[in-house]
Write an enzyme that holds these catalytic residues in place. Structure first.
Site, PDB file in Angstrom:
ATOM      1  N   GLU A 153       0.821  -1.220   0.000  1.00  0.00           N
ATOM      2  CA  GLU A 153       0.000   0.000   0.000  1.00  0.00           C
ATOM      3  C   GLU A 153       0.853   1.268   0.000  1.00  0.00           C
ATOM      4  O   GLU A 153       1.492   1.574   1.015  1.00  0.00           O
ATOM      5  CB  GLU A 153      -0.894  -0.013   1.253  1.00  0.00           C
ATOM      6  CG  GLU A 153      -1.739   1.242   1.401  1.00  0.00           C
ATOM      7  CD  GLU A 153      -2.680   1.201   2.595  1.00  0.00           C
ATOM      8  OE1 GLU A 153      -2.429   0.416   3.530  1.00  0.00           O
ATOM      9  OE2 GLU A 153      -3.665   1.954   2.586  1.00  0.00           O
ATOM     10  N   GLU A 159       3.039   9.887   5.975  1.00  0.00           N
ATOM     11  CA  GLU A 159       3.189   8.553   6.594  1.00  0.00           C
ATOM     12  C   GLU A 159       4.385   7.768   6.061  1.00  0.00           C
ATOM     13  O   GLU A 159       4.860   6.852   6.706  1.00  0.00           O
ATOM     14  CB  GLU A 159       1.904   7.735   6.410  1.00  0.00           C
ATOM     15  CG  GLU A 159       0.714   8.382   7.108  1.00  0.00           C
ATOM     16  CD  GLU A 159      -0.514   7.496   7.147  1.00  0.00           C
ATOM     17  OE1 GLU A 159      -0.372   6.271   7.281  1.00  0.00           O
ATOM     18  OE2 GLU A 159      -1.618   8.034   7.028  1.00  0.00           O
ATOM     19  N   HIS A 212      -8.933   0.564  -0.548  1.00  0.00           N
ATOM     20  CA  HIS A 212      -9.501   1.142   0.670  1.00  0.00           C
ATOM     21  C   HIS A 212     -10.423   2.260   0.209  1.00  0.00           C
ATOM     22  O   HIS A 212      -9.980   3.276  -0.330  1.00  0.00           O
ATOM     23  CB  HIS A 212      -8.392   1.646   1.608  1.00  0.00           C
ATOM     24  CG  HIS A 212      -7.769   0.542   2.411  1.00  0.00           C
ATOM     25  ND1 HIS A 212      -6.550   0.632   3.024  1.00  0.00           N
ATOM     26  CD2 HIS A 212      -8.265  -0.703   2.709  1.00  0.00           C
ATOM     27  CE1 HIS A 212      -6.296  -0.519   3.664  1.00  0.00           C
ATOM     28  NE2 HIS A 212      -7.322  -1.328   3.478  1.00  0.00           N
ATOM     29  N   ARG A 218     -11.298  10.943   4.799  1.00  0.00           N
ATOM     30  CA  ARG A 218     -11.209   9.605   5.399  1.00  0.00           C
ATOM     31  C   ARG A 218     -12.516   9.180   6.069  1.00  0.00           C
ATOM     32  O   ARG A 218     -12.542   8.277   6.883  1.00  0.00           O
ATOM     33  CB  ARG A 218     -10.036   9.504   6.390  1.00  0.00           C
ATOM     34  CG  ARG A 218      -9.404   8.132   6.315  1.00  0.00           C
ATOM     35  CD  ARG A 218      -8.088   7.967   6.982  1.00  0.00           C
ATOM     36  NE  ARG A 218      -7.363   6.911   6.287  1.00  0.00           N
ATOM     37  CZ  ARG A 218      -6.194   6.433   6.630  1.00  0.00           C
ATOM     38  NH1 ARG A 218      -5.575   6.907   7.682  1.00  0.00           N
ATOM     39  NH2 ARG A 218      -5.616   5.482   5.928  1.00  0.00           N
ATOM     40  N   GLU A 247     -12.003   1.330   4.892  1.00  0.00           N
ATOM     41  CA  GLU A 247     -11.026   1.683   5.929  1.00  0.00           C
ATOM     42  C   GLU A 247     -11.220   3.175   6.176  1.00  0.00           C
ATOM     43  O   GLU A 247     -10.576   4.026   5.548  1.00  0.00           O
ATOM     44  CB  GLU A 247      -9.592   1.384   5.462  1.00  0.00           C
ATOM     45  CG  GLU A 247      -8.614   1.542   6.622  1.00  0.00           C
ATOM     46  CD  GLU A 247      -7.168   1.621   6.177  1.00  0.00           C
ATOM     47  OE1 GLU A 247      -6.374   0.797   6.647  1.00  0.00           O
ATOM     48  OE2 GLU A 247      -6.824   2.515   5.380  1.00  0.00           O
TER      49      GLU A 247
END
Ligand code: LER
Ligand code: MN
Length: 286
Positions: A153, A159, A212, A218, A247
């Site tokens: 991913e 991140e 996802h 999000r 997700e």
């Protein structure tokens, strides 16, 4: 395409993008009651529960195990497969390989997301990518023994500094001839990194193995500003037949997030024009 919803059993994860957090028996029951095809599991480690118990829950509720996440290795132990120290990399790989064996017994692929880590300070990105590729190779080989792919991913720039975009990840797979690795398109990360989501999906094409399904903030698809229809149409165009896995943050509450996810997919199915003779896994009942 099939639908899935995330279940976390990691107590210290309180702010992560996981919808269901109740004990597994009730979480599986909720996922089935909402109408999902499968669940994606985020567990503390590979010994949290036996694969027999999970297979029994899945069978009882008619659910597939869409995938198994490994992020708890980073969250709980700070592990990453690209750590500067070799023994730290080995500890990270041991964690992921154990999860691959656990997932394999569930016929489910395992995901490398946050445990890819970051290119160590003072190391070139090329060297970081070499470490990533060598870790991916070992994970992919182990997954192959179970007859499942391994999922890699790309994450947004906050991140990781390894692969932020699908094309970078696809290049890594091609350059290192990494077989049995598929890519995960997390639409949340893609909203930050990709100039255009449908174009990136089409370009990733054959490499794509998991999605996802999250909106720009999000939250559940439809609660942000992503044009879900365009991404779903691109997925259909590349004949994607894997999971659309929610997700996402459980906002405003888990039930509303779960229902909105299914609603966004069903509305697209109801309005999108199907090509004559097109076969689609998702039915209007989903
Ligand atoms: C994991 O799937 C992911 O998307 C990362 O952002 C970790 O939360
Ligand atoms: Mn993700």
């Amino acid at each position: 395409m099939k639908t899935a919803i995330t279940i976390s059993q990691v107590p210290i994860d309180t702010a992560g993008p996981f919808v269901l957090r109740t004990p597994l028996p009730t979480a599986f029951a909720s996922a089935a009651a909402f109408g999902f095809d499968g669940v994606e599991l985020f567990l503390p480690d590979a010994d949290f529960i036996s694969s027999e118990e999970v297979n029994a829950l899945a069978a009882a509720h008619g659910l597939a195990i869409a995938a198994v996440g490994t992020g708890a290795g980073m969250l709980r132990h700070g592990l990453s497969i690209t750590a500067a120290a070799a023994e730290k990399r080995e500890a990270a790989l041991a964690f992921v390989l154990a999860m691959i064996d656990f997932g394999g017994r569930l016929h489910a692929p395992t995901i490398l997301g946050s445990m890819q880590g970051r290119c160590p300070a003072g190391t070139s990105r090329e060297a970081g990518l070499e470490l990533l590729a060598s870790g991916l190779r070992r994970c992919a080989e182990r997954a192959a023994r179970h007859g499942v792919p391994f999922i890699y991913e790309p994450l947004n720039r906050y991140e990781t500094n390894l692969c932020n975009r699908l094309t970078e990840a696809a290049r890594l797979l091609d350059h290192h001839a990494l077989g049995n690795v598929v890519l995960l398109a997390d639409l949340f990360h893609m909203n930050i990194e990709e100039p255009d989501l449908p174009t990136a999906i089409r370009a990733a094409g054959k490499h794509l193995g998991h999605v996802h399904f999250a909106d720009s903030n999000r939250q559940a698809m439809g609660f942000g500003h992503t044009d879900a229809g365009k991404s779903l149409a691109a997925l259909r165009e590349i004949h994607y037949s894997g999971f659309l896995s929610a997700e996402i943050l459980p906002l405003p509450d888990p039930a509303a997030a779960a229902r909105q996810t299914l609603l966004s997919i069903r509305s697209w199915l109801a309005t999108s024009r199907r090509k004559p003779g097109h076969r689609e896994g998702l039915t209007d009942n989903n």
